[in-house]
Scaffold this motif. Structure first.
Motif, PDB file in Angstrom:
ATOM      1  N   ARG A 199      33.624  41.713  51.191  1.00 48.81           N
ATOM      2  CA  ARG A 199      32.763  41.382  50.036  1.00 48.81           C
ATOM      3  C   ARG A 199      32.800  39.891  49.731  1.00 48.81           C
ATOM      4  O   ARG A 199      31.780  39.286  49.429  1.00 48.81           O
ATOM      5  N   TYR A 200      33.983  39.302  49.806  1.00 47.32           N
ATOM      6  CA  TYR A 200      34.093  37.858  49.559  1.00 47.32           C
ATOM      7  C   TYR A 200      33.303  37.051  50.581  1.00 47.32           C
ATOM      8  O   TYR A 200      32.616  36.090  50.238  1.00 47.32           O
ATOM      9  N   VAL A 201      33.405  37.431  51.832  1.00 47.90           N
ATOM     10  CA  VAL A 201      32.692  36.700  52.878  1.00 47.90           C
ATOM     11  C   VAL A 201      31.189  36.866  52.733  1.00 47.90           C
ATOM     12  O   VAL A 201      30.429  35.901  52.852  1.00 47.90           O
ATOM     13  N   ALA A 261      30.092  34.772  49.886  1.00 48.29           N
ATOM     14  CA  ALA A 261      30.085  33.359  50.280  1.00 48.29           C
ATOM     15  C   ALA A 261      28.886  33.046  51.158  1.00 48.29           C
ATOM     16  O   ALA A 261      28.262  31.984  51.017  1.00 48.29           O
ATOM     17  N   GLN A 262      28.502  33.967  52.039  1.00 50.11           N
ATOM     18  CA  GLN A 262      27.348  33.740  52.891  1.00 50.11           C
ATOM     19  C   GLN A 262      26.054  33.689  52.077  1.00 50.11           C
ATOM     20  O   GLN A 262      25.213  32.816  52.306  1.00 50.11           O
ATOM     21  N   VAL A 263      25.900  34.595  51.150  1.00 53.88           N
ATOM     22  CA  VAL A 263      24.680  34.618  50.334  1.00 53.88           C
ATOM     23  C   VAL A 263      24.614  33.374  49.446  1.00 53.88           C
ATOM     24  O   VAL A 263      23.559  32.737  49.326  1.00 53.88           O
ATOM     25  N   ILE A 264      25.732  33.005  48.847  1.00 53.57           N
ATOM     26  CA  ILE A 264      25.751  31.799  48.008  1.00 53.57           C
ATOM     27  C   ILE A 264      25.468  30.560  48.849  1.00 53.57           C
ATOM     28  O   ILE A 264      24.695  29.681  48.435  1.00 53.57           O
ATOM     29  N   SER A 265      26.060  30.486  50.041  1.00 49.50           N
ATOM     30  CA  SER A 265      25.780  29.329  50.900  1.00 49.50           C
ATOM     31  C   SER A 265      24.325  29.317  51.357  1.00 49.50           C
ATOM     32  O   SER A 265      23.738  28.249  51.524  1.00 49.50           O
ATOM     33  N   ALA A 266      23.731  30.484  51.552  1.00 49.37           N
ATOM     34  CA  ALA A 266      22.311  30.541  51.924  1.00 49.37           C
ATOM     35  C   ALA A 266      21.439  30.033  50.782  1.00 49.37           C
ATOM     36  O   ALA A 266      20.510  29.239  51.004  1.00 49.37           O
ATOM     37  N   VAL A 267      21.736  30.450  49.566  1.00 49.89           N
ATOM     38  CA  VAL A 267      20.966  29.974  48.411  1.00 49.89           C
ATOM     39  C   VAL A 267      21.123  28.459  48.263  1.00 49.89           C
ATOM     40  O   VAL A 267      20.147  27.736  48.037  1.00 49.89           O
ATOM     41  N   PHE A 268      22.340  27.973  48.420  1.00 49.04           N
ATOM     42  CA  PHE A 268      22.596  26.534  48.333  1.00 49.04           C
ATOM     43  C   PHE A 268      21.851  25.770  49.422  1.00 49.04           C
ATOM     44  O   PHE A 268      21.180  24.773  49.153  1.00 49.04           O
ATOM     45  N   SER A 269      21.958  26.242  50.666  1.00 57.42           N
ATOM     46  CA  SER A 269      21.314  25.520  51.768  1.00 57.42           C
ATOM     47  C   SER A 269      19.802  25.608  51.692  1.00 57.42           C
ATOM     48  O   SER A 269      19.111  24.642  52.018  1.00 57.42           O
ATOM     49  N   TYR A 270      19.253  26.730  51.237  1.00 54.48           N
ATOM     50  CA  TYR A 270      17.799  26.818  51.044  1.00 54.48           C
ATOM     51  C   TYR A 270      17.356  25.828  49.973  1.00 54.48           C
ATOM     52  O   TYR A 270      16.334  25.171  50.114  1.00 54.48           O
ATOM     53  N   GLN A 329      29.389  42.528  61.335  1.00 62.48           N
ATOM     54  CA  GLN A 329      28.339  42.585  60.320  1.00 62.48           C
ATOM     55  C   GLN A 329      28.146  41.243  59.626  1.00 62.48           C
ATOM     56  O   GLN A 329      27.031  40.901  59.236  1.00 62.48           O
ATOM     57  N   SER A 330      29.219  40.481  59.490  1.00 61.89           N
ATOM     58  CA  SER A 330      29.084  39.162  58.867  1.00 61.89           C
ATOM     59  C   SER A 330      28.291  38.215  59.767  1.00 61.89           C
ATOM     60  O   SER A 330      27.530  37.384  59.281  1.00 61.89           O
ATOM     61  N   VAL A 331      28.456  38.346  61.081  1.00 61.52           N
ATOM     62  CA  VAL A 331      27.682  37.527  62.011  1.00 61.52           C
ATOM     63  C   VAL A 331      26.201  37.903  61.931  1.00 61.52           C
ATOM     64  O   VAL A 331      25.330  37.035  61.912  1.00 61.52           O
TER      65      VAL A 331
END
Length: 143
Positions: A52-54, A57-66, A119-121
């Protein structure tokens, strides 16, 4: 006549920039295939809370990078097609946008290397590929 040649250069640049975007997605795909090949050797039991943490972090980093890529597009594009280095300048802006959009995939792949969670990949691949497709070069990016 010179204006027609300039228009041809702009169209050729957009075509090449799109090819660059597709090659970035192709690179993501090659890494994903490599992860599927290595999955039997890397898989380990993973605590669901860590997953869940990963994913968060992936979704938050996607929002940030977008968001940052959107700001780059709004602030630094369109590029004027004048001077000797306008193509280099425009391509550099696409490159850094795509480098930022790679962040969710990088996090997912890093987690895969340490814990073997495929699944994270896959989530990182989807988020990063969608970002590249969302920020494909358009005709109006070079004026």
């Amino acid at each position: 006549m010179a204006e027609g040649a300039n228009q041809d250069k702009k169209k050729l640049f957009i075509k090449r920039a799109r090819q660059f975007a597709y090659s970035v997605i192709f690179g993501y795909t090659l890494l994903l295939v490599g992860a599927f090949i290595l999955y039997p050797y890397f898989k380990m039991p993973v605590v669901p809370e860590l997953v869940r943490y990963v994913i968060t972090a992936q979704v938050i980093s996607a929002v940030f990078s977008y968001g940052v890529s959107f700001l780059v597009r709004k602030l630094f594009l369109p590029v004027k097609a004048e001077g000797n280095y306008w193509g280099y300048i425009a391509m550099r802006r696409y490159f850094w946008s795509y480098a930022l959009i790679t962040l969710p995939y990088f996090l997912g792949y890093l987690f895969f290397m340490f814990a073997g969670h495929i699944q994270s990949v896959i989530l990182g691949y989807i988020l990063s590929s969608a970002g590249v497709i969302l920020f494909l070069p358009r005709e109006g990016d070079v004026v």
